[in-house]
Motif scaffolding. Structure first.
Motif, PDB file in Angstrom:
ATOM      1  N   UNK A 102      29.245 -27.519 -37.295  1.00  0.00           N
ATOM      2  CA  UNK A 102      29.050 -26.074 -37.463  1.00  0.00           C
ATOM      3  C   UNK A 102      27.567 -25.715 -37.357  1.00  0.00           C
ATOM      4  N   UNK A 103      26.713 -26.538 -37.971  1.00  0.00           N
ATOM      5  CA  UNK A 103      25.269 -26.288 -37.915  1.00  0.00           C
ATOM      6  C   UNK A 103      24.765 -26.405 -36.473  1.00  0.00           C
ATOM      7  N   UNK A 104      25.267 -27.411 -35.757  1.00  0.00           N
ATOM      8  CA  UNK A 104      24.847 -27.614 -34.369  1.00  0.00           C
ATOM      9  C   UNK A 104      25.285 -26.452 -33.489  1.00  0.00           C
ATOM     10  N   UNK A 105      26.474 -25.917 -33.740  1.00  0.00           N
ATOM     11  CA  UNK A 105      26.942 -24.767 -32.969  1.00  0.00           C
ATOM     12  C   UNK A 105      26.082 -23.542 -33.264  1.00  0.00           C
ATOM     13  N   UNK A 106      25.798 -23.322 -34.553  1.00  0.00           N
ATOM     14  CA  UNK A 106      24.951 -22.183 -34.927  1.00  0.00           C
ATOM     15  C   UNK A 106      23.576 -22.305 -34.287  1.00  0.00           C
ATOM     16  N   UNK A 107      23.038 -23.509 -34.284  1.00  0.00           N
ATOM     17  CA  UNK A 107      21.737 -23.757 -33.666  1.00  0.00           C
ATOM     18  C   UNK A 107      21.775 -23.454 -32.163  1.00  0.00           C
ATOM     19  N   UNK A 108      22.895 -23.772 -31.518  1.00  0.00           N
ATOM     20  CA  UNK A 108      23.010 -23.590 -30.068  1.00  0.00           C
ATOM     21  C   UNK A 108      23.107 -22.120 -29.660  1.00  0.00           C
ATOM     22  N   UNK A 167      36.688 -33.359 -36.211  1.00  0.00           N
ATOM     23  CA  UNK A 167      36.793 -32.340 -37.250  1.00  0.00           C
ATOM     24  C   UNK A 167      38.193 -32.310 -37.847  1.00  0.00           C
ATOM     25  N   UNK A 168      38.266 -31.930 -39.136  1.00  0.00           N
ATOM     26  CA  UNK A 168      39.584 -31.744 -39.733  1.00  0.00           C
ATOM     27  C   UNK A 168      40.185 -30.439 -39.211  1.00  0.00           C
ATOM     28  N   UNK A 169      41.431 -30.179 -39.551  1.00  0.00           N
ATOM     29  CA  UNK A 169      42.167 -29.045 -38.984  1.00  0.00           C
ATOM     30  C   UNK A 169      41.481 -27.718 -39.288  1.00  0.00           C
ATOM     31  N   UNK A 170      41.010 -27.541 -40.522  1.00  0.00           N
ATOM     32  CA  UNK A 170      40.401 -26.268 -40.902  1.00  0.00           C
ATOM     33  C   UNK A 170      39.064 -26.041 -40.197  1.00  0.00           C
ATOM     34  N   UNK A 171      38.243 -27.101 -40.131  1.00  0.00           N
ATOM     35  CA  UNK A 171      36.948 -26.979 -39.457  1.00  0.00           C
ATOM     36  C   UNK A 171      37.138 -26.732 -37.970  1.00  0.00           C
ATOM     37  N   UNK A 172      38.113 -27.436 -37.370  1.00  0.00           N
ATOM     38  CA  UNK A 172      38.386 -27.249 -35.947  1.00  0.00           C
ATOM     39  C   UNK A 172      38.840 -25.826 -35.665  1.00  0.00           C
TER      40      UNK A 172
END
Length: 259
Positions: free
Chosen positions: A160-166, A183-188
């Motif tokens: 999530x942090x890497x996506x926000x950074x991107x 990723x687990x189901x909720x994070x995915x």
């Protein structure tokens, strides 16, 4: 809009004797060079999501790294909103949000600091960065860990942090290399919902995946790469129509047709 035409990229093989039997049989191995990408073409319009599919080692990651300007192609063209990525990589980087296969976070920095650092690299002001971090933390459900050092993050927190950074700089196109792997189901699901938000904002998104259910949920277009070549590139409906029944059968049909 993204237009990719006839991309090719080869790498020198330092010691051919150390290659596995499978690697030695790969038709892309020619002499002392491995032609990872030989002929890849596709396009993605504004507001579309394109799913990039292919077996392991097909050339997907190399293709995405060329789109991101991390690698320079040996030949071919990459155009984003009229800008030639190959000849103007510095200009193109301002328009691109890229998530690689590894998050590459700075472990001693907090999640907030990792994102802010990339915002600074893109010339954003402190006010712009803080505002954007708050917005992304809301969307990606990051507030509970945003100010912890990232070396202690779980896989989902790192992704999530890497996506926000991107995407902190509001890129014109987003490129994601297997964003839900590990990723687990909720994070995915949070990541998939974020991609849907980008689509609704008119941002073209290209992401590679091995999960055909993600393709069914999100994708307008599908491109299949095998042995470094485009074997299929068309609408999701056309991909689904390749074989009666499951998307898995459609995928295997495309691969087998091009074998």
């Amino acid at each position: 809009m993204i237009e990719i035409s006839k991309l090719a990229k080869k790498f020198a093989v330092e010691n051919p004797k150390k290659l596995s039997e499978q690697e030695k049989k790969d038709p892309r191995l020619k002499g002392r060079f491995f032609h990872s990408v030989q002929d890849v073409s596709f396009h993605c319009e504004s507001g579309e999501v394109l799913g990039l599919l292919g077996p392991n080692g097909a050339g997907k990651t190399t293709t995405l790294r060329m789109l991101s300007t991390a690698l320079k192609p040996d030949s071919g063209e990459i155009i984003i909103n009229g800008t030639n990525v190959v000849t103007k990589p510095v200009v193109a980087r301002q328009m691109i949000g890229f998530l690689s296969g590894s998050t590459g976070l700075y472990g001693r920095l907090t999640g907030r600091e990792n994102i802010a650092y990339f915002g600074q690299l893109h010339g954003m002001s402190e006010e712009q960065i803080e505002s954007k971090i708050t917005e992304l933390a809301d969307i990606l459900d990051m507030h509970s860990f945003l100010d912890r050092r990232s070396e202690n993050f779980s896989t989902g927190m790192k992704q999530k942090t890497a996506i926000a950074r991107a995407v902190v700089h509001d890129p014109k196109v987003v490129i994601l290399d297997e964003p839900t792997t590990g990723l687990d189901i909720m994070a995915a699901q949070t990541v998939l919902e974020f991609i849907q938000r980008l689509k609704e904002k008119g941002v073209p998104v290209i992401f590679s995946t091995h999960h055909l259910d993600e393709v069914a949920e999100l994708c307008d277009r599908v491109t299949v790469i095998h042995h470094g070549k485009t074997h299929f590139s068309d609408s999701f409906a056309q991909f689904k129509a390749q074989a009666e029944g499951s998307l898995h059968k459609s995928f295997m049909q495309v691969i087998n047709q091009g074998a």
